[in-house]
Write a protein that holds these residues in place. Structure first.
Motif, mmCIF file in Angstrom:
data_model
loop_
_atom_site.group_PDB
_atom_site.id
_atom_site.type_symbol
_atom_site.label_atom_id
_atom_site.label_comp_id
_atom_site.label_asym_id
_atom_site.label_seq_id
_atom_site.Cartn_x
_atom_site.Cartn_y
_atom_site.Cartn_z
ATOM 1 N N LEU A 93 60.573 23.713 47.208
ATOM 2 C CA LEU A 93 61.512 22.517 47.356
ATOM 3 C C LEU A 93 60.915 21.232 47.070
ATOM 4 O O LEU A 93 61.305 20.330 46.571
ATOM 5 N N VAL A 94 59.592 21.094 47.362
ATOM 6 C CA VAL A 94 58.734 19.928 46.850
ATOM 7 C C VAL A 94 58.891 19.904 45.355
ATOM 8 O O VAL A 94 58.867 18.658 44.586
ATOM 9 N N THR A 95 58.607 21.028 44.737
ATOM 10 C CA THR A 95 58.660 21.023 43.239
ATOM 11 C C THR A 95 59.943 20.585 42.737
ATOM 12 O O THR A 95 60.130 19.549 41.764
ATOM 13 N N ALA A 96 61.032 21.158 43.215
ATOM 14 C CA ALA A 96 62.341 20.611 42.858
ATOM 15 C C ALA A 96 62.626 19.192 42.967
ATOM 16 O O ALA A 96 63.162 18.472 42.258
ATOM 17 N N MET A 97 62.264 18.676 44.280
ATOM 18 C CA MET A 97 62.472 17.354 44.470
ATOM 19 C C MET A 97 61.681 16.438 43.499
ATOM 20 O O MET A 97 62.141 15.354 42.905
ATOM 21 N N GLU A 98 60.390 16.532 43.123
ATOM 22 C CA GLU A 98 59.536 15.982 42.097
ATOM 23 C C GLU A 98 60.286 16.013 40.833
ATOM 24 O O GLU A 98 60.369 15.222 40.440
ATOM 25 N N THR A 99 60.745 17.358 40.570
ATOM 26 C CA THR A 99 61.486 17.255 39.274
ATOM 27 C C THR A 99 62.856 16.667 39.237
ATOM 28 O O THR A 99 63.068 15.642 38.327
ATOM 29 N N ILE A 100 63.475 16.549 40.411
ATOM 30 C CA ILE A 100 64.631 15.664 40.530
ATOM 31 C C ILE A 100 64.368 14.073 40.391
ATOM 32 O O ILE A 100 64.992 13.341 39.621
ATOM 33 N N ARG A 101 63.219 13.723 41.005
ATOM 34 C CA ARG A 101 62.911 12.222 40.929
ATOM 35 C C ARG A 101 62.422 12.054 39.457
ATOM 36 O O ARG A 101 62.508 10.774 38.958
ATOM 37 N N ALA A 102 61.777 12.839 38.701
ATOM 38 C CA ALA A 102 61.227 12.556 37.577
ATOM 39 C C ALA A 102 62.388 12.438 36.827
ATOM 40 O O ALA A 102 62.524 11.561 35.556
ATOM 41 N N VAL A 103 63.356 13.224 36.832
ATOM 42 C CA VAL A 103 64.744 13.079 35.828
ATOM 43 C C VAL A 103 65.351 11.835 36.197
ATOM 44 O O VAL A 103 65.814 11.011 35.182
ATOM 45 N N LEU A 104 65.449 11.361 37.436
ATOM 46 C CA LEU A 104 66.172 10.207 37.812
ATOM 47 C C LEU A 104 65.693 8.907 37.698
ATOM 48 O O LEU A 104 66.038 8.008 37.125
#
Length: 89
Positions: free
Chosen positions: A76-87
């Motif tokens: 989940l932390v990895t997914a949230m970091e990926t989403i933040r990076a995309v945003l």
């Protein structure tokens, strides 16, 4: 006099036999109680072994769930970091 002596001896013998029968009955009762007690001890030991095994299995499952929980949290932390990076792009 000898008749009284024989009667007294027979009465003593009768009393001795009754005492012996009482002692034998008491011994049989103790043996039966001991046998029942030993059976109960075997049942308790069997239950203890079963409960110990169930406890071990439960502990294993709890440890496994803990590992899975940590892995899910990491993902989940990895997914949230990926989403933040995309945003942030």
């Amino acid at each position: 006099m000898p008749a009284k002596t024989v009667k007294a001896a027979i009465e003593e013998l009768r009393n001795a036999v009754q005492s012996l029968e009482g002692a034998i009955d008491g011994r049989f009762d103790k043996e039966r109680d001991l046998s029942e007690f030993e059976g109960e001890v075997r049942r308790v030991n069997t239950d203890r072994a079963r409960l110990a095994q169930e406890l071990d299995q439960s502990q294993f499952r709890a440890n496994r769930l803990e590992e899975v929980n940590r892995e899910v949290s990491r993902r989940l932390v990895t997914a949230m970091e990926t989403i933040r990076a995309v945003l942030d792009r």
